[in-house]
Design a protein around this motif. Structure first.
Motif, PDB file in Angstrom:
ATOM      1  N   SER A   9       0.845  -1.191   0.000  1.00 38.77           N
ATOM      2  CA  SER A   9       0.000   0.000   0.000  1.00 38.77           C
ATOM      3  C   SER A   9       0.880   1.241   0.000  1.00 38.77           C
ATOM      4  CB  SER A   9      -0.907   0.011   1.234  1.00 38.77           C
ATOM      5  OG  SER A   9      -1.480   1.287   1.415  1.00 38.77           O
ATOM      6  N   THR A  10       0.775   2.020  -1.066  1.00 35.25           N
ATOM      7  CA  THR A  10       1.535   3.272  -1.142  1.00 35.25           C
ATOM      8  C   THR A  10       1.129   4.220  -0.025  1.00 35.25           C
ATOM      9  OG1 THR A  10       1.730   3.034  -3.534  1.00 35.25           O
ATOM     10  CG2 THR A  10       2.136   5.213  -2.631  1.00 35.25           C
ATOM     11  N   ALA A  11      -0.176   4.271   0.278  1.00 38.66           N
ATOM     12  CA  ALA A  11      -0.660   5.159   1.337  1.00 38.66           C
ATOM     13  C   ALA A  11      -0.055   4.782   2.688  1.00 38.66           C
ATOM     14  CB  ALA A  11      -2.184   5.104   1.405  1.00 38.66           C
ATOM     15  N   SER A  12       0.036   3.479   2.964  1.00 39.65           N
ATOM     16  CA  SER A  12       0.618   3.040   4.239  1.00 39.65           C
ATOM     17  C   SER A  12       2.075   3.452   4.353  1.00 39.65           C
ATOM     18  CB  SER A  12       0.500   1.522   4.371  1.00 39.65           C
ATOM     19  OG  SER A  12      -0.843   1.134   4.484  1.00 39.65           O
ATOM     20  N   ARG A  16       3.094   6.450   7.334  1.00 37.08           N
ATOM     21  CA  ARG A  16       3.568   5.751   8.528  1.00 37.08           C
ATOM     22  C   ARG A  16       4.381   6.637   9.464  1.00 37.08           C
ATOM     23  NH1 ARG A  16       8.179   1.567   6.123  1.00 37.08           N
ATOM     24  NH2 ARG A  16       9.754   3.165   5.620  1.00 37.08           N
ATOM     25  N   GLU A  17       5.193   7.537   8.933  1.00 32.34           N
ATOM     26  CA  GLU A  17       6.025   8.360   9.808  1.00 32.34           C
ATOM     27  C   GLU A  17       5.215   9.378  10.602  1.00 32.34           C
ATOM     28  OE1 GLU A  17       9.553   9.941   8.029  1.00 32.34           O
ATOM     29  OE2 GLU A  17      10.108   8.028   7.119  1.00 32.34           O
ATOM     30  N   PRO A  18       4.261  10.103   9.970  1.00 31.74           N
ATOM     31  CA  PRO A  18       3.425  11.008  10.773  1.00 31.74           C
ATOM     32  C   PRO A  18       2.620  10.268  11.843  1.00 31.74           C
ATOM     33  CG  PRO A  18       3.246  11.559   8.453  1.00 31.74           C
ATOM     34  CD  PRO A  18       3.988  10.260   8.523  1.00 31.74           C
ATOM     35  N   ILE A  19       2.116   9.071  11.508  1.00 28.72           N
ATOM     36  CA  ILE A  19       1.368   8.305  12.508  1.00 28.72           C
ATOM     37  C   ILE A  19       2.291   7.852  13.629  1.00 28.72           C
ATOM     38  CG2 ILE A  19      -0.004   6.235  12.935  1.00 28.72           C
ATOM     39  CD1 ILE A  19      -1.001   6.416  10.037  1.00 28.72           C
ATOM     40  N   LEU A  20       3.483   7.410  13.275  1.00 26.04           N
ATOM     41  CA  LEU A  20       4.436   6.971  14.294  1.00 26.04           C
ATOM     42  C   LEU A  20       4.725   8.084  15.300  1.00 26.04           C
ATOM     43  CD1 LEU A  20       6.396   4.926  15.514  1.00 26.04           C
ATOM     44  CD2 LEU A  20       8.110   5.686  13.840  1.00 26.04           C
ATOM     45  N   ALA A  21       4.783   9.318  14.834  1.00 27.93           N
ATOM     46  CA  ALA A  21       5.033  10.436  15.743  1.00 27.93           C
ATOM     47  C   ALA A  21       3.940  10.530  16.805  1.00 27.93           C
ATOM     48  CB  ALA A  21       5.131  11.744  14.956  1.00 27.93           C
ATOM     49  N   GLN A  42       1.770  -3.695   6.693  1.00 24.51           N
ATOM     50  CA  GLN A  42       2.905  -2.767   6.667  1.00 24.51           C
ATOM     51  C   GLN A  42       3.020  -1.945   7.945  1.00 24.51           C
ATOM     52  OE1 GLN A  42       1.705  -1.957   2.278  1.00 24.51           O
ATOM     53  NE2 GLN A  42       3.421  -0.580   2.685  1.00 24.51           N
ATOM     54  N   HIS A  43       1.896  -1.394   8.399  1.00 25.64           N
ATOM     55  CA  HIS A  43       1.938  -0.579   9.605  1.00 25.64           C
ATOM     56  C   HIS A  43       2.387  -1.407  10.802  1.00 25.64           C
ATOM     57  CE1 HIS A  43      -0.831   3.072   8.486  1.00 25.64           C
ATOM     58  NE2 HIS A  43       0.344   3.112   7.903  1.00 25.64           N
ATOM     59  N   ALA A  44       1.894  -2.629  10.898  1.00 29.35           N
ATOM     60  CA  ALA A  44       2.221  -3.470  12.055  1.00 29.35           C
ATOM     61  C   ALA A  44       3.730  -3.649  12.201  1.00 29.35           C
ATOM     62  CB  ALA A  44       1.530  -4.820  11.922  1.00 29.35           C
ATOM     63  N   VAL A  45       4.400  -4.011  11.125  1.00 30.65           N
ATOM     64  CA  VAL A  45       5.838  -4.280  11.233  1.00 30.65           C
ATOM     65  C   VAL A  45       6.626  -2.988  11.434  1.00 30.65           C
ATOM     66  CG1 VAL A  45       5.671  -6.432   9.933  1.00 30.65           C
ATOM     67  CG2 VAL A  45       6.188  -4.317   8.714  1.00 30.65           C
ATOM     68  N   TYR A  46       6.188  -1.904  10.820  1.00 29.42           N
ATOM     69  CA  TYR A  46       6.911  -0.638  10.959  1.00 29.42           C
ATOM     70  C   TYR A  46       6.805  -0.106  12.384  1.00 29.42           C
ATOM     71  CZ  TYR A  46       8.524   4.109   9.982  1.00 29.42           C
ATOM     72  OH  TYR A  46       9.216   5.301   9.991  1.00 29.42           O
ATOM     73  N   SER A 102      -6.296   1.739  14.715  1.00 33.61           N
ATOM     74  CA  SER A 102      -6.980   1.416  13.455  1.00 33.61           C
ATOM     75  C   SER A 102      -6.779   2.561  12.472  1.00 33.61           C
ATOM     76  CB  SER A 102      -8.481   1.196  13.692  1.00 33.61           C
ATOM     77  OG  SER A 102      -9.087   0.574  12.590  1.00 33.61           O
ATOM     78  N   ALA A 103      -6.399   2.214  11.250  1.00 35.69           N
ATOM     79  CA  ALA A 103      -6.126   3.221  10.228  1.00 35.69           C
ATOM     80  C   ALA A 103      -6.947   2.947   8.978  1.00 35.69           C
ATOM     81  CB  ALA A 103      -4.643   3.243   9.872  1.00 35.69           C
ATOM     82  N   ASN A 104      -7.570   4.005   8.480  1.00 34.37           N
ATOM     83  CA  ASN A 104      -8.305   3.956   7.205  1.00 34.37           C
ATOM     84  C   ASN A 104      -9.329   2.819   7.153  1.00 34.37           C
ATOM     85  OD1 ASN A 104      -7.139   6.232   5.988  1.00 34.37           O
ATOM     86  ND2 ASN A 104      -5.333   5.061   5.365  1.00 34.37           N
ATOM     87  N   THR A 105     -10.074   2.690   8.237  1.00 32.40           N
ATOM     88  CA  THR A 105     -11.102   1.646   8.310  1.00 32.40           C
ATOM     89  C   THR A 105     -12.521   2.201   8.397  1.00 32.40           C
ATOM     90  OG1 THR A 105     -10.781   1.562  10.701  1.00 32.40           O
ATOM     91  CG2 THR A 105      -9.584  -0.077   9.381  1.00 32.40           C
ATOM     92  N   LEU A 106     -12.705   3.318   9.074  1.00 31.16           N
ATOM     93  CA  LEU A 106     -14.067   3.793   9.342  1.00 31.16           C
ATOM     94  C   LEU A 106     -14.806   4.182   8.075  1.00 31.16           C
ATOM     95  CD1 LEU A 106     -13.663   5.878  12.624  1.00 31.16           C
ATOM     96  CD2 LEU A 106     -13.892   3.416  12.308  1.00 31.16           C
ATOM     97  N   HIS A 107     -14.104   4.675   7.066  1.00 33.08           N
ATOM     98  CA  HIS A 107     -14.785   5.049   5.823  1.00 33.08           C
ATOM     99  C   HIS A 107     -15.006   3.850   4.906  1.00 33.08           C
ATOM    100  CE1 HIS A 107     -10.420   5.677   5.006  1.00 33.08           C
ATOM    101  NE2 HIS A 107     -10.704   5.130   3.837  1.00 33.08           N
ATOM    102  N   ILE A 108     -14.421   2.702   5.269  1.00 32.44           N
ATOM    103  CA  ILE A 108     -14.635   1.468   4.510  1.00 32.44           C
ATOM    104  C   ILE A 108     -15.812   0.679   5.081  1.00 32.44           C
ATOM    105  CG2 ILE A 108     -13.582  -0.723   3.809  1.00 32.44           C
ATOM    106  CD1 ILE A 108     -12.440   1.750   2.420  1.00 32.44           C
TER     107      ILE A 108
END
Length: 202
Positions: A9-12, A16-21, A42-46, A102-108
């Protein structure tokens, strides 16, 4: 040897860095995280590599498990767990977590699924657990950008029950679940990262 067949996922990769902050600040004293909707993995491992004090539990619908497992296998991190089957309308884990992400789930999800998710959260949260949710949100019934309006239209055209949610409606669901908003942080690409904490007297 790394697996070239992993989903990507390109978006992930981009967010990831702004979320990590945000997670560095709010999850610094947390120990166990349940990720709802791990997607590619991707997010999990990062995040698990960057925050080694966390035990990161992935979860998603069954059809996404293979891709998540590929990412976990390549990363080979001791603090990331194989995905649980989690559909918000079905069975939930029995373990308690002091952090939920949780990321990018509520609009799905459909709106009824969003309601079910927040209603079920307390059963997997410790008394002081934190919830971090990333994604696009509307405010006062309005889109925050033309790009979000276009994204919402594309979501609804593909699957009518999808769409960008109103922050105020989400915060009502969170408060009903016993959560208090700690932060609403602006993120790149007209997204937000919302963080709540559960407040229950022992």
């Amino acid at each position: 040897m790394l697996n070239a067949d992993k989903p990507f996922s390109t978006a992930s990769e981009r967010n990831r860095e702004p979320i990590l902050a945000v997670l560095r600040e709010h999850f610094s004293d947390r120990r166990s995280v349940l990720e709802i909707g791990s997607g590619t993995g991707q997010h999990a491992v990062y995040f698990a590599e960057a925050l080694p004090q966390l035990i990161w539990q992935t979860s998603d619908r069954d059809e996404n498990h293979e891709g998540i497992r590929l990412w976990l296998a390549d990363a080979n991190l001791p603090n990331v767990k194989a995905p649980l089957t989690l559909d918000v309308s079905g069975a939930w884990p029995t373990q308690l977590y002091d952090a939920i992400y949780s990321a990018n789930t509520l609009h799905i999800m459909s709106w009824s699924e969003v309601e079910q998710m927040f209603a079920r959260l307390p059963q997997v949260m410790t008394n002081d657990a934190k919830l971090a949710v990333y994604g696009p949100f509307n405010y006062d019934g309005h889109f925050t950008s033309d790009s979000n309006a276009a994204f919402d239209a594309a979501l609804r055209a593909a699957v009518p029950h999808r769409g960008i949610r109103d922050f105020e409606a989400i915060d009502i669901l969170a408060r009903r679940a016993g959560l208090q908003l700690l932060e609403d942080r602006a993120m790149p690409a007209n997204n937000r990262c919302l963080v709540w904490q559960r407040r229950v007297n022992p």
